[in-house]
Enzyme design. Structure first.
Site, PDB file in Angstrom:
ATOM      1  N   GLU A 248       0.847  -1.197   0.000  1.00 21.74           N
ATOM      2  CA  GLU A 248       0.000   0.000   0.000  1.00 21.74           C
ATOM      3  C   GLU A 248       0.879   1.242   0.000  1.00 21.74           C
ATOM      4  O   GLU A 248       1.608   1.496   0.967  1.00 21.74           O
ATOM      5  CB  GLU A 248      -0.920   0.027   1.229  1.00 21.74           C
ATOM      6  CG  GLU A 248      -1.744   1.302   1.312  1.00 21.74           C
ATOM      7  CD  GLU A 248      -2.467   1.474   2.641  1.00 21.74           C
ATOM      8  OE1 GLU A 248      -2.839   2.626   2.962  1.00 21.74           O
ATOM      9  OE2 GLU A 248      -2.646   0.481   3.370  1.00 21.74           O
TER      10      GLU A 248
ATOM     11  N   THR B 288      -4.833   6.171   1.402  1.00 24.34           N
ATOM     12  CA  THR B 288      -5.242   7.558   1.653  1.00 24.34           C
ATOM     13  C   THR B 288      -6.084   8.112   0.511  1.00 24.34           C
ATOM     14  O   THR B 288      -5.915   9.263   0.086  1.00 24.34           O
ATOM     15  CB  THR B 288      -4.028   8.482   1.923  1.00 24.34           C
ATOM     16  OG1 THR B 288      -3.011   7.751   2.621  1.00 24.34           O
ATOM     17  CG2 THR B 288      -4.438   9.656   2.789  1.00 24.34           C
TER      18      THR B 288
ATOM     19  N   LYS C 271     -11.168  -1.995   6.574  1.00 23.50           N
ATOM     20  CA  LYS C 271      -9.968  -1.579   7.308  1.00 23.50           C
ATOM     21  C   LYS C 271     -10.416  -1.002   8.653  1.00 23.50           C
ATOM     22  O   LYS C 271     -11.309  -0.154   8.692  1.00 23.50           O
ATOM     23  CB  LYS C 271      -9.229  -0.521   6.486  1.00 23.50           C
ATOM     24  CG  LYS C 271      -8.106   0.214   7.222  1.00 23.50           C
ATOM     25  CD  LYS C 271      -7.506   1.262   6.305  1.00 23.50           C
ATOM     26  CE  LYS C 271      -6.512   2.148   7.028  1.00 23.50           C
ATOM     27  NZ  LYS C 271      -5.870   3.113   6.108  1.00 23.50           N
TER      28      LYS C 271
ATOM     29  N   ARG D 259       0.474  10.408   0.336  1.00 22.39           N
ATOM     30  CA  ARG D 259       0.809  11.465   1.294  1.00 22.39           C
ATOM     31  C   ARG D 259       2.034  12.266   0.877  1.00 22.39           C
ATOM     32  O   ARG D 259       2.449  13.176   1.596  1.00 22.39           O
ATOM     33  CB  ARG D 259       1.066  10.862   2.678  1.00 22.39           C
ATOM     34  CG  ARG D 259      -0.117  10.112   3.259  1.00 22.39           C
ATOM     35  CD  ARG D 259       0.197   9.623   4.652  1.00 22.39           C
ATOM     36  NE  ARG D 259      -0.729   8.603   5.101  1.00 22.39           N
ATOM     37  CZ  ARG D 259      -0.635   7.952   6.254  1.00 22.39           C
ATOM     38  NH1 ARG D 259       0.363   8.239   7.076  1.00 22.39           N
ATOM     39  NH2 ARG D 259      -1.515   7.033   6.577  1.00 22.39           N
TER      40      ARG D 259
END
Length: 214
Positions: free
Chosen positions: A47, A74, A134, A51
């Site tokens: 993953e 994200t 998640k 960011r």
């Protein structure tokens, strides 16, 4: 892609290894070396969090690494979803879940691991059809005991807890029947990534890959 199909794909990915590395990468030049080390160590599902300015280029580079399955974390907006798909992401992860982001992933055919932190959020996602979610931020929301408690009345949902998960507590999560795998950043320490110490990262990945699951 339906939510049910997305969860089926997410479950397959989560079952590939006990840990999904959560990666914050500042330099795309590090991408192939990092991905290669993690894959060799036995952690094929990666993953890359959106960011950093380099994140999409990192996904593009990692997508070329044999044996890896690269996703984008994200995801906050439909634009994030489209950018991730364009970069070659094979799955998506969001810290929470909004109808806008869920719909964008469904329309783009991007399997999503949507974030939930409370029983109500878990139920809402389940109502839409998401059975793999998640749990985030895991430690801040009560850790493994909280996730075990959520699982008692909602056993049909399984999770990838992320957020504060480390080698010190990962076994607590992996011992739960409603946990498929965990997400964590400890397998790719920033200092080791910066140094290009792929051997050290491969060893950390191998240690994580050997963790037992129910």
């Amino acid at each position: 892609m339906t939510p049910e199909a997305a969860s089926a794909e997410a479950e397959k990915l989560c079952r590939l290894a006990p840990v999904i590395p959560v990666l914050v990468v500042d330099d795309a030049a590090q991408a192939k070396g990092l991905a290669g080390a993690l894959v060799r160590g036995g952690l094929p599902v990666l993953e890359v969090t959106l960011r950093t300015p380099a994140a999409l280029d990192v996904i593009r580079e990692m997508a070329r690494v044999a044996g890896g399955v690269v996703g984008a974390g994200t995801l906050l907006t439909p634009k994030d979803v489209q950018n991730a798909v364009d970069a070659g992401a094979q799955f998506g992860v969001s810290p929470g879940a909004t109808d806008t982001v869920l719909s964008a992933c469904e329309e783009a055919g991007l399997p999503l691991l949507p974030g939930a932190a409370t029983s109500s959020e878990v139920m809402r996602l389940l109502e839409r059809g998401y059975t793999v979610q998640k749990f985030f931020p895991a430690e801040a929301n009560g850790g493994a005991p909280a996730l075990k408690a959520i699982g008692a009345p909602i056993p049909q949902v399984t999770f990838c807890p992320t957020g504060g998960v480390s080698m010190a507590n990962v076994a607590d999560y992996l011992s739960l029947s409603n946990v498929l795998c965990c997400g964590g950043s400890w397998v790719a320490p920033k200092d080791r990534v910066a140094a290009g110490d792929w051997g050290a990262i491969e060893r950390l990945a191998a240690e994580a890959a050997a963790l037992p699951r129910p």
